[in-house]
Design a protein around this motif. Structure first.
Motif, mmCIF file in Angstrom:
data_model
loop_
_atom_site.group_PDB
_atom_site.id
_atom_site.type_symbol
_atom_site.label_atom_id
_atom_site.label_comp_id
_atom_site.label_asym_id
_atom_site.label_seq_id
_atom_site.Cartn_x
_atom_site.Cartn_y
_atom_site.Cartn_z
ATOM 1 N N LYS A 58 0.703 -1.270 0.025
ATOM 2 C CA LYS A 58 -0.125 -0.069 -0.091
ATOM 3 C C LYS A 58 1.076 1.323 -0.052
ATOM 4 C CE LYS A 58 -3.369 -2.217 2.835
ATOM 5 N NZ LYS A 58 -4.248 -2.384 3.947
ATOM 6 N N ALA A 59 2.012 1.259 0.864
ATOM 7 C CA ALA A 59 2.851 2.327 1.017
ATOM 8 C C ALA A 59 3.465 2.610 -0.441
ATOM 9 C CB ALA A 59 4.024 2.220 1.779
ATOM 10 N N LYS A 60 3.815 1.562 -1.284
ATOM 11 C CA LYS A 60 4.383 1.894 -2.614
ATOM 12 C C LYS A 60 3.570 2.419 -3.523
ATOM 13 C CE LYS A 60 8.122 -2.063 -2.066
ATOM 14 N NZ LYS A 60 8.412 -3.059 -2.733
ATOM 15 N N GLU A 61 2.361 1.896 -3.597
ATOM 16 C CA GLU A 61 1.264 2.482 -4.226
ATOM 17 C C GLU A 61 1.001 3.934 -4.142
ATOM 18 O OE1 GLU A 61 -2.212 0.073 -4.205
ATOM 19 O OE2 GLU A 61 -1.417 -1.474 -5.736
ATOM 20 N N ALA A 65 1.317 7.345 -6.397
ATOM 21 C CA ALA A 65 0.328 8.258 -6.511
ATOM 22 C C ALA A 65 0.914 9.755 -6.315
ATOM 23 C CB ALA A 65 -0.791 8.056 -5.389
ATOM 24 N N LEU A 66 1.657 9.751 -5.058
ATOM 25 C CA LEU A 66 2.180 11.098 -4.610
ATOM 26 C C LEU A 66 3.194 11.732 -5.599
ATOM 27 C CD1 LEU A 66 2.666 10.374 -0.870
ATOM 28 C CD2 LEU A 66 1.026 11.962 -1.794
ATOM 29 N N LEU A 67 4.042 10.642 -5.917
ATOM 30 C CA LEU A 67 5.005 11.280 -7.346
ATOM 31 C C LEU A 67 4.421 11.680 -8.742
ATOM 32 C CD1 LEU A 67 7.927 8.884 -6.104
ATOM 33 C CD2 LEU A 67 7.858 11.262 -6.015
ATOM 34 N N SER A 68 3.251 11.122 -8.797
ATOM 35 C CA SER A 68 2.664 11.367 -10.059
ATOM 36 C C SER A 68 1.988 12.748 -10.261
ATOM 37 C CB SER A 68 1.249 10.434 -10.416
ATOM 38 O OG SER A 68 0.413 10.680 -9.479
ATOM 39 N N ARG A 69 1.911 13.265 -8.940
ATOM 40 C CA ARG A 69 1.217 14.689 -8.942
ATOM 41 C C ARG A 69 2.631 15.772 -8.780
ATOM 42 N NH1 ARG A 69 -2.793 11.999 -5.744
ATOM 43 N NH2 ARG A 69 -1.724 12.604 -3.549
ATOM 44 N N ARG A 83 2.264 9.341 6.908
ATOM 45 C CA ARG A 83 0.932 9.626 7.203
ATOM 46 C C ARG A 83 -0.154 8.646 7.056
ATOM 47 N NH1 ARG A 83 0.660 15.594 4.298
ATOM 48 N NH2 ARG A 83 2.535 16.681 5.387
ATOM 49 N N TYR A 84 0.441 7.662 6.037
ATOM 50 C CA TYR A 84 -0.349 6.758 5.512
ATOM 51 C C TYR A 84 0.245 5.322 6.032
ATOM 52 C CZ TYR A 84 -1.606 10.628 2.586
ATOM 53 O OH TYR A 84 -2.124 11.897 2.204
ATOM 54 N N GLU A 89 7.675 0.950 6.759
ATOM 55 C CA GLU A 89 6.898 0.849 5.224
ATOM 56 C C GLU A 89 7.248 2.095 4.643
ATOM 57 O OE1 GLU A 89 5.363 -2.145 8.002
ATOM 58 O OE2 GLU A 89 5.444 -0.071 8.095
ATOM 59 N N ALA A 90 7.163 3.100 5.112
ATOM 60 C CA ALA A 90 7.498 4.434 4.424
ATOM 61 C C ALA A 90 8.870 4.604 3.853
ATOM 62 C CB ALA A 90 7.160 5.661 5.375
ATOM 63 N N GLU A 91 10.004 4.255 4.850
ATOM 64 C CA GLU A 91 11.165 4.193 4.355
ATOM 65 C C GLU A 91 11.402 2.991 3.262
ATOM 66 O OE1 GLU A 91 13.411 3.595 7.960
ATOM 67 O OE2 GLU A 91 13.145 5.743 8.642
ATOM 68 N N GLN A 92 10.977 1.947 3.208
ATOM 69 C CA GLN A 92 11.144 1.071 2.193
ATOM 70 C C GLN A 92 10.625 1.470 1.106
ATOM 71 O OE1 GLN A 92 12.846 -2.104 2.521
ATOM 72 N NE2 GLN A 92 13.669 -1.221 4.370
#
Length: 202
Positions: A58-61, A65-69, A83-84, A89-92
Protein backbone atom coordinates in the motif's frame (compact mmCIF):
# COMPACT_ATOMS: atom_id res chain seq x y z
CA UNK A 1 -5.94 -18.95 15.40
CA UNK A 2 -8.23 -19.26 12.39
CA UNK A 3 -9.15 -16.98 9.50
CA UNK A 4 -12.92 -16.93 9.84
CA UNK A 5 -13.86 -14.51 7.05
CA UNK A 6 -12.47 -12.33 4.24
CA UNK A 7 -14.56 -9.40 3.00
CA UNK A 8 -13.86 -6.94 0.21
CA UNK A 9 -13.74 -3.30 1.37
CA UNK A 10 -14.90 -0.16 -0.43
CA UNK A 11 -11.25 0.76 -1.07
CA UNK A 12 -10.57 -2.46 -2.94
CA UNK A 13 -8.65 -4.24 -0.19
CA UNK A 14 -9.84 -7.25 1.79
CA UNK A 15 -10.78 -7.20 5.47
CA UNK A 16 -9.28 -10.13 7.33
CA UNK A 17 -11.26 -11.59 10.22
CA UNK A 18 -9.48 -13.88 12.66
CA UNK A 19 -11.42 -15.84 15.28
CA UNK A 20 -14.50 -13.82 14.38
CA UNK A 21 -12.92 -10.37 14.81
CA UNK A 22 -11.61 -7.90 12.22
CA UNK A 23 -7.80 -7.79 12.33
CA UNK A 24 -6.58 -5.67 9.40
CA UNK A 25 -7.13 -5.14 5.68
CA UNK A 26 -4.99 -6.90 3.09
CA UNK A 27 -3.96 -5.77 -0.40
CA UNK A 28 -5.35 -8.03 -3.14
CA UNK A 29 -1.86 -8.89 -4.42
CA UNK A 30 -0.78 -10.06 -0.97
CA UNK A 31 -4.02 -12.03 -0.57
CA UNK A 32 -3.18 -13.93 -3.75
CA UNK A 33 0.55 -14.22 -3.04
CA UNK A 34 0.01 -15.80 0.37
CA UNK A 35 -3.00 -17.84 -0.81
CA UNK A 36 -5.07 -16.62 2.11
CA UNK A 37 -8.38 -18.44 2.50
CA UNK A 38 -11.18 -18.48 5.02
CA UNK A 39 -11.45 -21.33 7.54
CA UNK A 40 -7.69 -21.91 7.61
CA UNK A 41 -5.49 -21.96 10.69
CA UNK A 42 -2.76 -19.33 10.80
CA UNK A 43 0.04 -18.40 13.19
CA UNK A 44 0.65 -14.99 14.75
CA UNK A 45 4.01 -14.83 12.95
CA UNK A 46 2.38 -15.50 9.59
CA UNK A 47 -0.25 -12.84 10.23
CA UNK A 48 2.40 -10.27 11.10
CA UNK A 49 4.31 -11.08 7.91
CA UNK A 50 1.15 -10.68 5.84
CA UNK A 51 0.29 -7.39 7.55
CA UNK A 52 3.76 -5.96 6.96
CA UNK A 53 3.89 -7.01 3.31
CA UNK A 54 0.39 -5.65 2.71
CA UNK A 55 1.23 -2.32 4.35
CA UNK A 56 4.41 -2.12 2.29
CA UNK A 57 2.46 -2.75 -0.91
CA UNK A 58 0.00 0.00 0.00
CA UNK A 59 2.86 2.38 0.83
CA UNK A 60 4.48 1.79 -2.56
CA UNK A 61 1.20 2.47 -4.35
CA UNK A 62 0.73 5.65 -2.31
CA UNK A 63 4.28 6.71 -3.18
CA UNK A 64 3.55 6.30 -6.89
CA UNK A 65 0.37 8.33 -6.53
CA UNK A 66 2.17 11.13 -4.70
CA UNK A 67 5.01 11.27 -7.22
CA UNK A 68 2.56 11.37 -10.11
CA UNK A 69 1.34 14.72 -8.76
CA UNK A 70 4.64 16.45 -7.96
CA UNK A 71 8.39 15.92 -7.66
CA UNK A 72 9.77 15.34 -4.18
CA UNK A 73 12.99 14.64 -2.39
CA UNK A 74 13.38 11.26 -0.75
CA UNK A 75 12.94 12.87 2.66
CA UNK A 76 9.76 14.67 1.62
CA UNK A 77 8.29 11.48 0.20
CA UNK A 78 9.18 9.48 3.31
CA UNK A 79 7.60 12.05 5.63
CA UNK A 80 4.39 12.15 3.57
CA UNK A 81 4.18 8.36 3.50
CA UNK A 82 4.42 8.24 7.29
CA UNK A 83 0.95 9.80 7.36
CA UNK A 84 -0.42 6.66 5.72
CA UNK A 85 2.00 3.92 6.79
CA UNK A 86 4.47 2.94 9.49
CA UNK A 87 8.03 4.27 9.53
CA UNK A 88 9.52 1.03 8.18
CA UNK A 89 7.04 0.78 5.30
CA UNK A 90 7.47 4.47 4.44
CA UNK A 91 11.25 4.19 4.29
CA UNK A 92 11.15 0.96 2.28
CA UNK A 93 8.68 2.44 -0.21
CA UNK A 94 10.84 5.55 -0.65
CA UNK A 95 13.91 3.35 -1.16
CA UNK A 96 12.06 1.46 -3.88
CA UNK A 97 11.06 4.67 -5.64
CA UNK A 98 14.72 5.69 -5.63
CA UNK A 99 15.75 2.31 -7.07
CA UNK A 100 13.25 2.87 -9.89
CA UNK A 101 14.73 6.36 -10.50
CA UNK A 102 11.37 7.93 -9.71
CA UNK A 103 13.09 10.16 -7.18
CA UNK A 104 16.50 11.71 -7.83
CA UNK A 105 17.67 14.19 -5.22
CA UNK A 106 20.49 15.58 -7.39
CA UNK A 107 18.18 16.31 -10.32
CA UNK A 108 15.54 17.70 -7.95
CA UNK A 109 18.14 19.99 -6.35
CA UNK A 110 19.25 21.43 -9.69
CA UNK A 111 15.72 22.05 -10.94
CA UNK A 112 14.50 23.42 -7.63
CA UNK A 113 17.52 25.73 -7.31
CA UNK A 114 16.70 27.34 -10.66
CA UNK A 115 13.03 27.73 -9.73
CA UNK A 116 13.84 29.28 -6.36
CA UNK A 117 16.08 31.82 -8.06
CA UNK A 118 13.87 32.59 -11.05
CA UNK A 119 10.52 32.74 -9.28
CA UNK A 120 11.35 33.71 -5.69
CA UNK A 121 14.54 35.68 -6.18
CA UNK A 122 16.55 33.58 -3.74
CA UNK A 123 20.31 34.10 -3.55
CA UNK A 124 22.52 30.97 -3.65
CA UNK A 125 22.87 30.99 0.15
CA UNK A 126 19.10 30.93 0.65
CA UNK A 127 18.74 28.34 -2.12
CA UNK A 128 21.12 26.02 -0.28
CA UNK A 129 19.27 26.52 3.01
CA UNK A 130 15.92 25.78 1.38
CA UNK A 131 17.20 22.65 -0.36
CA UNK A 132 18.60 21.31 2.92
CA UNK A 133 15.27 22.06 4.60
CA UNK A 134 13.57 19.95 1.93
CA UNK A 135 15.83 17.00 2.64
CA UNK A 136 18.75 17.46 0.24
CA UNK A 137 22.14 16.71 1.79
CA UNK A 138 24.45 19.70 2.31
CA UNK A 139 26.98 18.75 -0.38
CA UNK A 140 24.34 18.25 -3.09
CA UNK A 141 22.56 21.45 -2.06
CA UNK A 142 25.80 23.43 -2.22
CA UNK A 143 26.68 22.07 -5.67
CA UNK A 144 23.22 22.96 -6.99
CA UNK A 145 23.48 26.47 -5.56
CA UNK A 146 26.99 26.96 -6.98
CA UNK A 147 25.82 25.95 -10.46
CA UNK A 148 23.46 28.94 -10.54
CA UNK A 149 26.35 31.33 -11.26
CA UNK A 150 24.36 34.43 -10.26
CA UNK A 151 25.56 38.04 -10.32
CA UNK A 152 24.12 38.79 -6.89
CA UNK A 153 24.40 42.57 -7.12
CA UNK A 154 22.59 42.58 -10.46
CA UNK A 155 19.95 40.30 -8.97
CA UNK A 156 19.49 42.66 -6.01
CA UNK A 157 19.10 45.61 -8.37
CA UNK A 158 16.47 43.75 -10.36
CA UNK A 159 14.46 42.91 -7.24
CA UNK A 160 14.66 46.49 -5.98
CA UNK A 161 13.40 47.87 -9.29
CA UNK A 162 10.52 45.38 -9.38
CA UNK A 163 9.41 45.58 -5.76
CA UNK A 164 11.09 48.21 -3.63
CA UNK A 165 11.97 51.25 -5.72
CA UNK A 166 9.30 53.43 -4.09
CA UNK A 167 10.64 52.63 -0.60
CA UNK A 168 14.12 54.11 -1.05
CA UNK A 169 13.28 57.65 0.07
CA UNK A 170 12.85 56.95 3.78
CA UNK A 171 15.44 55.52 6.19
CA UNK A 172 12.93 53.27 7.97
CA UNK A 173 11.65 51.93 4.67
CA UNK A 174 15.20 51.38 3.43
CA UNK A 175 15.92 49.32 6.55
CA UNK A 176 12.90 47.16 5.75
CA UNK A 177 14.12 46.72 2.17
CA UNK A 178 17.56 45.68 3.44
CA UNK A 179 16.02 43.11 5.79
CA UNK A 180 13.75 41.75 3.06
CA UNK A 181 16.69 41.25 0.71
CA UNK A 182 18.77 39.71 3.49
CA UNK A 183 16.01 37.15 4.07
CA UNK A 184 16.40 36.18 0.42
CA UNK A 185 20.02 35.32 1.20
CA UNK A 186 21.87 38.37 -0.09
CA UNK A 187 24.77 39.86 1.88
CA UNK A 188 24.38 43.19 3.66
CA UNK A 189 27.44 44.69 1.95
CA UNK A 190 26.07 43.86 -1.51
CA UNK A 191 22.60 45.13 -0.60
CA UNK A 192 23.89 48.46 0.70
CA UNK A 193 26.20 48.90 -2.28
CA UNK A 194 23.38 48.38 -4.76
CA UNK A 195 21.02 50.72 -2.90
CA UNK A 196 23.67 53.45 -2.89
CA UNK A 197 24.71 52.86 -6.50
CA UNK A 198 21.51 51.69 -8.17
CA UNK A 199 22.21 53.72 -11.33
CA UNK A 200 25.17 51.44 -12.08
CA UNK A 201 22.74 48.60 -12.74
CA UNK A 202 20.56 50.14 -15.47
Amino acid sequence: MKITDIKKTKRGCYALFVDGEFLFSVHIDILVQYKIKANEDISIERLEEIRQQSDLKKAKEKALALLSRKSMTKKQLTEKLKRYAGEYEAEQAADRMQELNLIDDEDYARRCAKDLTNFKGFAPLRVKQELVRRGIDCETAELAADELDIDERAAIAGIIRRKFLRFLNDKKDIAKVVNSLARLGYGFDDIKYVINNLDEFD
